[in-house]
Scaffold this motif. Structure first.
Motif, PDB file in Angstrom:
ATOM      1  N   ILE A  35      20.426   7.664 -18.756  1.00 17.37           N
ATOM      2  CA  ILE A  35      20.447   9.063 -18.327  1.00 17.37           C
ATOM      3  C   ILE A  35      19.362   9.756 -19.138  1.00 17.37           C
ATOM      4  CG2 ILE A  35      21.742  11.225 -18.206  1.00 17.37           C
ATOM      5  CD1 ILE A  35      24.313   9.647 -17.919  1.00 17.37           C
ATOM      6  N   VAL A  36      18.355  10.256 -18.442  1.00 18.68           N
ATOM      7  CA  VAL A  36      17.283  10.990 -19.111  1.00 18.68           C
ATOM      8  C   VAL A  36      17.768  12.406 -19.399  1.00 18.68           C
ATOM      9  CG1 VAL A  36      14.955  11.970 -18.832  1.00 18.68           C
ATOM     10  CG2 VAL A  36      15.421   9.613 -18.095  1.00 18.68           C
ATOM     11  N   VAL A  37      17.650  12.802 -20.662  1.00 20.03           N
ATOM     12  CA  VAL A  37      17.945  14.173 -21.076  1.00 20.03           C
ATOM     13  C   VAL A  37      16.590  14.820 -21.330  1.00 20.03           C
ATOM     14  CG1 VAL A  37      18.907  15.579 -22.949  1.00 20.03           C
ATOM     15  CG2 VAL A  37      20.182  13.622 -22.088  1.00 20.03           C
ATOM     16  N   PRO A  38      16.260  15.899 -20.616  1.00 18.29           N
ATOM     17  CA  PRO A  38      14.914  16.451 -20.770  1.00 18.29           C
ATOM     18  C   PRO A  38      14.736  17.362 -21.987  1.00 18.29           C
ATOM     19  CG  PRO A  38      16.083  17.608 -19.022  1.00 18.29           C
ATOM     20  CD  PRO A  38      17.030  16.572 -19.553  1.00 18.29           C
ATOM     21  N   PHE A  39      15.627  17.242 -22.959  1.00 12.46           N
ATOM     22  CA  PHE A  39      15.558  18.031 -24.195  1.00 12.46           C
ATOM     23  C   PHE A  39      15.870  17.128 -25.393  1.00 12.46           C
ATOM     24  CE2 PHE A  39      16.741  21.010 -20.810  1.00 12.46           C
ATOM     25  CZ  PHE A  39      15.680  21.907 -20.914  1.00 12.46           C
ATOM     26  N   ALA A  40      15.600  17.648 -26.580  1.00 12.19           N
ATOM     27  CA  ALA A  40      15.803  16.868 -27.806  1.00 12.19           C
ATOM     28  C   ALA A  40      17.273  16.517 -28.040  1.00 12.19           C
ATOM     29  CB  ALA A  40      15.275  17.680 -28.993  1.00 12.19           C
ATOM     30  N   ALA A  41      17.481  15.489 -28.834  1.00  9.40           N
ATOM     31  CA  ALA A  41      18.836  15.101 -29.234  1.00  9.40           C
ATOM     32  C   ALA A  41      19.465  16.222 -30.068  1.00  9.40           C
ATOM     33  CB  ALA A  41      18.780  13.821 -30.043  1.00  9.40           C
ATOM     34  N   GLY A  42      20.774  16.302 -29.998  1.00  9.33           N
ATOM     35  CA  GLY A  42      21.482  17.283 -30.830  1.00  9.33           C
ATOM     36  C   GLY A  42      21.676  18.634 -30.174  1.00  9.33           C
ATOM     37  N   GLY A  43      21.138  18.822 -28.971  1.00  5.04           N
ATOM     38  CA  GLY A  43      21.300  20.100 -28.267  1.00  5.04           C
ATOM     39  C   GLY A  43      22.416  20.012 -27.238  1.00  5.04           C
ATOM     40  N   LEU A  63      22.894   4.491 -21.396  1.00  3.66           N
ATOM     41  CA  LEU A  63      22.082   4.927 -22.535  1.00  3.66           C
ATOM     42  C   LEU A  63      21.555   6.339 -22.310  1.00  3.66           C
ATOM     43  CD1 LEU A  63      19.954   1.671 -22.664  1.00  3.66           C
ATOM     44  CD2 LEU A  63      21.793   2.255 -24.256  1.00  3.66           C
ATOM     45  N   ILE A  64      21.247   7.019 -23.402  1.00  3.46           N
ATOM     46  CA  ILE A  64      20.628   8.352 -23.292  1.00  3.46           C
ATOM     47  C   ILE A  64      19.170   8.229 -23.692  1.00  3.46           C
ATOM     48  CG2 ILE A  64      20.656  10.733 -24.182  1.00  3.46           C
ATOM     49  CD1 ILE A  64      23.112   9.940 -22.423  1.00  3.46           C
ATOM     50  N   ASP A  65      18.305   8.770 -22.853  1.00  3.15           N
ATOM     51  CA  ASP A  65      16.862   8.753 -23.130  1.00  3.15           C
ATOM     52  C   ASP A  65      16.402  10.209 -23.259  1.00  3.15           C
ATOM     53  OD1 ASP A  65      14.101   8.550 -23.065  1.00  3.15           O
ATOM     54  OD2 ASP A  65      13.997   7.728 -21.018  1.00  3.15           O
ATOM     55  N   ASN A  66      16.142  10.647 -24.480  1.00  7.78           N
ATOM     56  CA  ASN A  66      15.676  12.025 -24.684  1.00  7.78           C
ATOM     57  C   ASN A  66      14.175  12.099 -24.410  1.00  7.78           C
ATOM     58  OD1 ASN A  66      18.074  11.640 -26.873  1.00  7.78           O
ATOM     59  ND2 ASN A  66      18.059  13.699 -26.043  1.00  7.78           N
ATOM     60  N   ALA A  67      13.834  12.484 -23.177  1.00  3.67           N
ATOM     61  CA  ALA A  67      12.415  12.652 -22.821  1.00  3.67           C
ATOM     62  C   ALA A  67      12.138  14.154 -22.866  1.00  3.67           C
ATOM     63  CB  ALA A  67      12.147  12.080 -21.434  1.00  3.67           C
ATOM     64  N   ALA A  68      11.984  14.657 -24.084  1.00  3.60           N
ATOM     65  CA  ALA A  68      11.921  16.101 -24.291  1.00  3.60           C
ATOM     66  C   ALA A  68      10.504  16.649 -24.216  1.00  3.60           C
ATOM     67  CB  ALA A  68      12.519  16.435 -25.652  1.00  3.60           C
ATOM     68  N   GLY A  69      10.409  17.927 -23.893  1.00  8.39           N
ATOM     69  CA  GLY A  69       9.118  18.615 -23.940  1.00  8.39           C
ATOM     70  C   GLY A  69       8.855  19.421 -22.688  1.00  8.39           C
ATOM     71  N   ALA A  70       7.942  20.379 -22.821  1.00  8.33           N
ATOM     72  CA  ALA A  70       7.533  21.247 -21.707  1.00  8.33           C
ATOM     73  C   ALA A  70       8.735  21.885 -21.007  1.00  8.33           C
ATOM     74  CB  ALA A  70       6.647  20.489 -20.726  1.00  8.33           C
ATOM     75  N   GLY A  71       9.673  22.366 -21.802  1.00 12.55           N
ATOM     76  CA  GLY A  71      10.811  23.119 -21.265  1.00 12.55           C
ATOM     77  C   GLY A  71      11.721  22.327 -20.341  1.00 12.55           C
ATOM     78  N   GLY A  72      11.661  20.997 -20.430  1.00 12.22           N
ATOM     79  CA  GLY A  72      12.524  20.165 -19.588  1.00 12.22           C
ATOM     80  C   GLY A  72      11.798  19.519 -18.427  1.00 12.22           C
ATOM     81  N   SER A  73      10.501  19.834 -18.271  1.00  7.72           N
ATOM     82  CA  SER A  73       9.827  19.273 -17.091  1.00  7.72           C
ATOM     83  C   SER A  73       9.303  17.856 -17.330  1.00  7.72           C
ATOM     84  CB  SER A  73       8.722  20.200 -16.579  1.00  7.72           C
ATOM     85  OG  SER A  73       7.717  20.331 -17.525  1.00  7.72           O
ATOM     86  N   ILE A  74       9.098  17.461 -18.585  1.00  9.76           N
ATOM     87  CA  ILE A  74       8.630  16.087 -18.842  1.00  9.76           C
ATOM     88  C   ILE A  74       9.709  15.081 -18.426  1.00  9.76           C
ATOM     89  CG2 ILE A  74       8.077  14.438 -20.710  1.00  9.76           C
ATOM     90  CD1 ILE A  74       6.410  16.662 -22.002  1.00  9.76           C
ATOM     91  N   GLY A  75      10.938  15.339 -18.831  1.00 12.29           N
ATOM     92  CA  GLY A  75      12.038  14.440 -18.486  1.00 12.29           C
ATOM     93  C   GLY A  75      12.302  14.418 -16.984  1.00 12.29           C
ATOM     94  N   ALA A  76      12.265  15.598 -16.368  1.00 10.78           N
ATOM     95  CA  ALA A  76      12.512  15.666 -14.921  1.00 10.78           C
ATOM     96  C   ALA A  76      11.426  14.902 -14.170  1.00 10.78           C
ATOM     97  CB  ALA A  76      12.550  17.126 -14.474  1.00 10.78           C
ATOM     98  N   ASN A  77      10.189  15.043 -14.627  1.00 12.45           N
ATOM     99  CA  ASN A  77       9.072  14.350 -13.975  1.00 12.45           C
ATOM    100  C   ASN A  77       9.186  12.838 -14.159  1.00 12.45           C
ATOM    101  OD1 ASN A  77       6.626  14.476 -12.505  1.00 12.45           O
ATOM    102  ND2 ASN A  77       5.504  14.019 -14.391  1.00 12.45           N
ATOM    103  N   LYS A  78       9.669  12.425 -15.321  1.00  9.14           N
ATOM    104  CA  LYS A  78       9.844  10.988 -15.588  1.00  9.14           C
ATOM    105  C   LYS A  78      10.811  10.383 -14.553  1.00  9.14           C
ATOM    106  CE  LYS A  78      11.116   7.796 -19.267  1.00  9.14           C
ATOM    107  NZ  LYS A  78      11.378   7.616 -20.694  1.00  9.14           N
ATOM    108  N   VAL A  79      11.888  11.106 -14.279  1.00 11.19           N
ATOM    109  CA  VAL A  79      12.869  10.585 -13.318  1.00 11.19           C
ATOM    110  C   VAL A  79      12.335  10.687 -11.890  1.00 11.19           C
ATOM    111  CG1 VAL A  79      15.231  10.830 -12.440  1.00 11.19           C
ATOM    112  CG2 VAL A  79      14.767  11.057 -14.896  1.00 11.19           C
ATOM    113  N   ALA A  80      11.623  11.778 -11.588  1.00 14.03           N
ATOM    114  CA  ALA A  80      11.045  11.919 -10.237  1.00 14.03           C
ATOM    115  C   ALA A  80      10.128  10.730  -9.921  1.00 14.03           C
ATOM    116  CB  ALA A  80      10.260  13.227 -10.144  1.00 14.03           C
ATOM    117  N   LYS A  81       9.458  10.188 -10.950  1.00 13.57           N
ATOM    118  CA  LYS A  81       8.487   9.100 -10.732  1.00 13.57           C
ATOM    119  C   LYS A  81       9.072   7.715 -11.030  1.00 13.57           C
ATOM    120  CE  LYS A  81       4.996  12.240 -10.373  1.00 13.57           C
ATOM    121  NZ  LYS A  81       5.720  13.493 -10.388  1.00 13.57           N
ATOM    122  N   ALA A  82      10.345   7.643 -11.449  1.00 14.10           N
ATOM    123  CA  ALA A  82      10.948   6.354 -11.820  1.00 14.10           C
ATOM    124  C   ALA A  82      11.288   5.534 -10.586  1.00 14.10           C
ATOM    125  CB  ALA A  82      12.202   6.597 -12.646  1.00 14.10           C
TER     126      ALA A  82
END
Ligand code: ASP
Length: 323
Positions: free
Chosen positions: A28-36, A59-78
């Motif tokens: 599960i990609v979390v588009p923000f840092a761990a601990g939030g 598993l949790i994959d923290n793909a953080a950055g750019a206000g949540g769009s890096i993680g969302a984009n990672k899943v859009a392209k997965a």
């Protein structure tokens, strides 16, 4: 004839694949840092979905950055195979207006798997801030114009949206300090490096209760009943007319994920949302676990489309969008 054979083989391969799902670990990609707060919900959800997914590792994959769009984009392209999912929130609806030029399309790059929870936000301040309540906070902000810092999880995040609406309602500018998530921002708020933040109750309630930060207001229409938050006024009761933000969260997969796999994930999600442990953990922190038709993928998609339509004019009228 040859063409027909190819089609048959491909179709049966998809069935065999869907039948075996899951045969390896799921992230599960979390588009923000761990601990939030998003990370926290995802970790609780992963635990609750493990059993309904036949004991699969989630598993949790923290793909953080750019206000949540890096993680969302990672899943859009997965790869659309059900092994890379996304937990995201209200930003899916606000980001298209709030931030122009995001690298994915919310409505067409994802399969919607069902909604998870509705999480109120709270306006909080650093310990020692010389304002005991919302009214005093507004005076302090006005007296310190140009010096007040407001943390957030980056342009396009829920804390960014909430902070912009707050500044807009007060007609004051604050210096925004972006982080990869409000988990690390909270550390700095507690340490006094930043003054204020607007964040989900799933991250703030325990710190308010422990008096590590000061709670000023909640962003729901009605006051909350959670013990740590029950004495806080709503933004509207505190005088900010129409100020209401709820951070709803949902689960997504890349577009093209086979329907059989989507159905399996959705069944597991629905079982997780009924899991008393999951409900206890999330609701103890002020969230409301979804228990209505929005757990169905089609209703989830309809809801997000309605939220895009709802927020677009609010964001535009407030003139709070950013590039
Ligand atoms: N609270 C963050 C937000 O502003 C997200 C996070 O850090 O989980 O969207």
């Amino acid at each position: 004839m040859k063409k027909l054979l190819v089609v048959v083989v491909t179709a049966s391969a998809v069935w065999a694949h869907a039948d075996a799902y899951p045969s390896k670990s799921i992230s599960i990609v979390v588009p923000f840092a761990a601990g939030g707060p998003t990370d926290r919900s995802a970790r609780d959800l992963a635990e609750a979905m493990r059993k309904p997914l036949g004991g699969a590792t989630v598993l949790i994959d923290n793909a953080a950055g750019a206000g949540g769009s890096i993680g969302a984009n990672k899943v859009a392209k997965a790869s659309p195979d059900g092994y890379t999912l996304l937990l995201h929130h209200i930003s899916m609806a606000t980001m298209p207006t709030l931030v122009r030029n995001i690298p994915f399309k919310v409505e067409s790059d994802f399969e919607y798997l069902g909604m998870v929870s509705d999480v109120p936000m709270t306006l909080i301040g650093r310990p020692g801030l010389p304002a005991k309540n919302f009214k005093e906070l507004v005076s302090w902000i006005r007296q310190n114009q140009g010096k007040v810092n407001l943390g957030n999880a980056g342009v396009g995040s829920a804390s960014h949206l909430c902070g912009l609406l707050f500044q807009n309602a007060l007609q004051v500018d604050m210096t925004t300090v972006p982080y990869k998530g409000t988990g690390p921002a909270m550390t700095d708020l507690i340490g006094g490096q930043i003054d204020l933040m607007c964040d989900q109750t799933t991250n703030t309630s325990s710190h308010i209760e422990a008096k590590k930060v000061i709670g000023y207001a909640v962003t729901t229409a009605k006051p909350l009943t959670t013990p740590a938050l029950k004495d806080l006024p709503t933004m509207q009761d505190a005088g900010l007319k129409g100020f209401e933000v709820t951070v709803w969260q949902g689960l997504y997969a890349p577009k093209g994920t086979p329907p059989e796999v989507i159905a399996k994930i959705n069944t597991a999600l629905k079982l997780a949302l009924k899991d008393p442990e999951f409900i206890k953990k999330q609701e103890g922190l002020g969230a409301v676990v979804v228990n209505d038709k929005r757990v169905e993928p089609a209703e989830h998609k309809k809801f997000v489309a309605a939220e895009i339509a709802k927020w677009s004019p609010i964001v535009k009228a407030a003139g709070v969008y950013a590039d």
